[in-house]
Design an enzyme around this catalytic site. Sequence first.
Site, PDB file in Angstrom:
ATOM      1  N   HIS A   1       0.810  -1.221   0.000  1.00 32.64           N
ATOM      2  CA  HIS A   1       0.000   0.000   0.000  1.00 32.64           C
ATOM      3  C   HIS A   1       0.843   1.270   0.000  1.00 32.64           C
ATOM      4  O   HIS A   1       0.334   2.354   0.277  1.00 32.64           O
ATOM      5  CB  HIS A   1      -0.952  -0.010   1.205  1.00 32.64           C
ATOM      6  CG  HIS A   1      -2.030  -1.031   1.087  1.00 32.64           C
ATOM      7  ND1 HIS A   1      -2.855  -1.379   2.143  1.00 32.64           N
ATOM      8  CD2 HIS A   1      -2.424  -1.804   0.044  1.00 32.64           C
ATOM      9  CE1 HIS A   1      -3.713  -2.318   1.742  1.00 32.64           C
ATOM     10  NE2 HIS A   1      -3.450  -2.588   0.485  1.00 32.64           N
TER      11      HIS A   1
ATOM     12  N   CYS B   1       6.238  19.632  -6.967  1.00 37.01           N
ATOM     13  CA  CYS B   1       7.285  18.809  -7.571  1.00 37.01           C
ATOM     14  C   CYS B   1       8.458  19.687  -8.000  1.00 37.01           C
ATOM     15  O   CYS B   1       8.261  20.671  -8.718  1.00 37.01           O
ATOM     16  CB  CYS B   1       6.719  18.072  -8.780  1.00 37.01           C
ATOM     17  SG  CYS B   1       7.956  17.137  -9.704  1.00 37.01           S
TER      18      CYS B   1
ATOM     19  N   SER C   1      -6.952  -8.213   8.796  1.00 37.62           N
ATOM     20  CA  SER C   1      -8.340  -8.686   8.780  1.00 37.62           C
ATOM     21  C   SER C   1      -8.540  -9.789   7.750  1.00 37.62           C
ATOM     22  O   SER C   1      -9.486 -10.563   7.829  1.00 37.62           O
ATOM     23  CB  SER C   1      -9.286  -7.524   8.457  1.00 37.62           C
ATOM     24  OG  SER C   1      -9.088  -7.090   7.118  1.00 37.62           O
TER      25      SER C   1
END
Length: 251
Positions: A116, A151, A193
């Site tokens: 993630h 950026c 989970s």
Amino acid sequence: MIEGAAKIIARSRFLIAFTGAGISAESGIPTFRGKNGLWKRYRPEELATPEAFARNPKLVWEFYRWRMRIISKAKPNKAHLALAELERMGVLKAVITQNVDDLNREAGNKNIIELHGNIFRVKCIRCDYRENLKESGRLEKFLEDEDFPKCPKCGSLLRPDVVWFGEALPEGALSKAFNLARKSDVCLVIGTSGQVFPAAYIPHIVKDNGGYVIEINPSQSGITPIADIFIRGKAGEVMDELLKKVEELRG
């Protein structure tokens, strides 16, 4: 249960760990849906989506800077440290994590797949620029700044380099994770989970290839039905005891 798990781990040839938010709870990191915090007036889905960022990047960055401040003060707990020690012993081959908190790296693990992303990385919404703020030494300044991060290459907005709701997992990371699972003969599942797919397929792949699944969780999860051993308890306490047993068995 711990004795049995330790025997399986001690004789494993390719052990992997699959971890979720539960492993970091003992480090004081609130779960994504914690009661307190900046987002208590909002649904997480309203703060962690590409649409939310397009609609209100200021609010999203306030949320993520808040999370970054909390996580930057957290320390690895006994579960993270046990995984790092198992890797140093040559027993654990990789940690595949759904967490973005970088605590496995802080603990000393080297081979980490971050499914993630990482909350301390930023990336440009337009070009290929990426930066790890901890590694560049800019984290403290970044957290003090209240302006939109831009950026340095193209001037566009930077965003957190994490997977948001509605986004696919990074193809490279997921492919590596699945390949490791296919090689694995033991999967140690900690604090997840087991409900979020495709990541939750990882223990299933190990099981389908004839491997063992060992789960450590305070309560049953989506993985429990396929677990060969389920150890109910806090990750830090169980992993500390498990590591001691593995060290004994390996002499």
